[in-house]
Design a protein around this motif. Sequence first.
Motif, short mmCIF file in Angstrom:
data_model
loop_
_atom_site.label_atom_id
_atom_site.label_comp_id
_atom_site.label_asym_id
_atom_site.label_seq_id
_atom_site.Cartn_x
_atom_site.Cartn_y
_atom_site.Cartn_z
N MET A 18 0.84 -1.19 0.00
CA MET A 18 0.00 0.00 0.00
C MET A 18 0.88 1.25 0.00
O MET A 18 1.78 1.39 0.81
CB MET A 18 -0.90 0.01 1.24
CG MET A 18 -1.77 1.26 1.37
SD MET A 18 -2.57 1.41 3.00
CE MET A 18 -3.65 -0.02 2.99
N LYS A 19 0.60 2.17 -0.92
CA LYS A 19 1.30 3.44 -0.94
C LYS A 19 0.58 4.39 0.01
O LYS A 19 -0.64 4.46 0.03
CB LYS A 19 1.31 4.03 -2.35
CG LYS A 19 2.01 5.38 -2.43
CD LYS A 19 1.97 5.94 -3.84
CE LYS A 19 2.63 7.32 -3.87
NZ LYS A 19 2.57 7.92 -5.22
N ILE A 20 1.33 5.13 0.83
CA ILE A 20 0.76 6.07 1.78
C ILE A 20 1.31 7.46 1.50
O ILE A 20 2.53 7.64 1.41
CB ILE A 20 1.09 5.68 3.23
CG1 ILE A 20 0.66 4.25 3.52
CG2 ILE A 20 0.40 6.64 4.21
CD1 ILE A 20 1.13 3.75 4.88
N SER B 280 -3.37 23.55 -5.30
CA SER B 280 -4.34 23.62 -4.21
C SER B 280 -4.44 22.28 -3.52
O SER B 280 -4.12 21.23 -4.09
CB SER B 280 -5.71 24.02 -4.75
OG SER B 280 -6.29 22.96 -5.49
N LEU B 281 -4.89 22.29 -2.27
CA LEU B 281 -5.05 21.04 -1.52
C LEU B 281 -6.06 20.14 -2.21
O LEU B 281 -5.88 18.92 -2.25
CB LEU B 281 -5.50 21.34 -0.09
CG LEU B 281 -5.66 20.14 0.84
CD1 LEU B 281 -4.35 19.36 0.97
CD2 LEU B 281 -6.15 20.58 2.22
N GLY B 282 -7.11 20.74 -2.80
CA GLY B 282 -8.11 19.95 -3.52
C GLY B 282 -7.52 19.24 -4.73
O GLY B 282 -7.81 18.06 -4.97
N GLY C 76 -5.51 14.05 -7.12
CA GLY C 76 -4.45 13.22 -7.69
C GLY C 76 -4.17 11.99 -6.85
O GLY C 76 -3.92 10.90 -7.39
N GLN C 77 -4.23 12.12 -5.54
CA GLN C 77 -4.00 10.98 -4.65
C GLN C 77 -5.13 9.96 -4.76
O GLN C 77 -4.89 8.75 -4.74
CB GLN C 77 -3.86 11.46 -3.20
CG GLN C 77 -2.71 12.42 -2.96
CD GLN C 77 -1.37 11.86 -3.38
OE1 GLN C 77 -1.03 10.73 -3.03
NE2 GLN C 77 -0.62 12.63 -4.15
N PHE C 78 -6.36 10.43 -4.89
CA PHE C 78 -7.49 9.53 -5.09
C PHE C 78 -7.34 8.76 -6.40
O PHE C 78 -7.57 7.56 -6.45
CB PHE C 78 -8.81 10.31 -5.09
CG PHE C 78 -9.51 10.33 -3.76
CD1 PHE C 78 -10.74 9.73 -3.59
CD2 PHE C 78 -8.93 10.95 -2.66
CE1 PHE C 78 -11.39 9.75 -2.37
CE2 PHE C 78 -9.55 10.99 -1.43
CZ PHE C 78 -10.79 10.38 -1.27
N GLU C 79 -6.94 9.46 -7.45
CA GLU C 79 -6.77 8.81 -8.75
C GLU C 79 -5.65 7.78 -8.71
O GLU C 79 -5.71 6.77 -9.41
CB GLU C 79 -6.49 9.87 -9.82
CG GLU C 79 -7.71 10.74 -10.12
CD GLU C 79 -7.40 11.91 -11.04
OE1 GLU C 79 -6.19 12.17 -11.29
OE2 GLU C 79 -8.35 12.55 -11.51
N PHE D 233 -14.46 14.03 -3.86
CA PHE D 233 -13.94 12.85 -4.56
C PHE D 233 -14.42 11.52 -3.98
O PHE D 233 -14.10 10.46 -4.50
CB PHE D 233 -12.41 12.91 -4.55
CG PHE D 233 -11.87 14.27 -4.90
CD1 PHE D 233 -12.08 14.80 -6.17
CD2 PHE D 233 -11.19 15.03 -3.96
CE1 PHE D 233 -11.61 16.06 -6.49
CE2 PHE D 233 -10.72 16.30 -4.26
CZ PHE D 233 -10.93 16.82 -5.53
N VAL D 234 -15.18 11.58 -2.90
CA VAL D 234 -15.69 10.36 -2.27
C VAL D 234 -16.77 9.74 -3.15
O VAL D 234 -17.72 10.41 -3.54
CB VAL D 234 -16.25 10.65 -0.87
CG1 VAL D 234 -16.87 9.40 -0.27
CG2 VAL D 234 -15.14 11.18 0.04
#
Length: 355
Positions: free
Chosen positions: A1-3, A54-56, A61-64, A85-86
């Motif tokens: 798992m990448k964190i 931006s934080l958003g 990008g992290q979700f993708e 993004f949820v």
Amino acid sequence: MKISIISFTKRGMALSLKLKEVLKEEREIALFTKHGASINKVSDYPGIIHITESLGQWTKGQFEANSALLFIGACAIAVRAIAPFVKDKLSDPPVLVMDEAGRFVIPVLSGHYGGANELAEEIAEALSATAVITTATDVNGLFAVDVFARKNNLAICGRSGIEKVSSAVLNGERVTVAVAEEYTGQVPKELTFVSYPTEGKVSVVISPFIENSERADLQLCPKAYVIGVGCKRGKSFKEIEKIINKQLERAGLRIEAVAALASIDRKKEEAGLLQYAKEYKLPFLTFSGELLSGTRGEFTSSSFVKEQVGVDNVCERSAMAACGEDGEIILPKYAENGITISIAKKKWSVAFDGT
């Protein structure tokens, strides 16, 4: 798992560096900050990336990338960042929040299927912090079907079934489970084991077969089947999809039970195969002709195929190569419209003790 760990203050950055040191080495960990100070001051914390977007945008990008997220800061920051993004508990990445003093770790999203609860407990143990777990089955020390599915590499077929089974467990109702193959460990006291094939409907069935979809509140599919494919150059995604899906139906298998698509390495750039793998979110495994020739088993031989690619069979051999020594062909070579398909099965079982 990448964190991916993101912090917002100097104290938070210091904690993120400590977390990277104490978490298990096999994890891929990236550190970020949206620190208000100058980049020069951020450079005092080596290994931390200062994000300018931006934080958003960063969160998107992290979700993708399906990376687990740990926010070091206030819960409200994390909630606002992830809210757009949820999508679904079975596809969202695990999201956690930790206060910058390192006292509490809170799973916010994907606690069960994504593994956020376990990650929170691991972090808490490493830092002598407290994991704040709020999911009902964990709080009551009861069987969680989605955690069981993740630990056993089982695909969940129908998310509404999770809620139905979990509700029955929490209410002390009878929950029946049937397994199409072997199982190990002690079946939890909350479950009543019944034999397979089942008579009538059960709460949970662990099976790869289409016919079981209407016989349970929740079907869990073992990802234990490999589709081997050979094809002429230029075959389209639609042509490949039509034949593969027809053969899955012929074998009585759900697509969720497929672990991978496999072929010879000459096909590693074949657009139709790459698109099929992408559309169905499957690994696309390719093997050299030499390796396929050395794969053990009884295969349908073709002198024409051997003349073209150097091995007498692509689909059966590649499926078996992907399955390993305990694999078996359950659907022999099928040819249609310049495409050959075979399906092989890995040996599978489930463990109720979490191993």
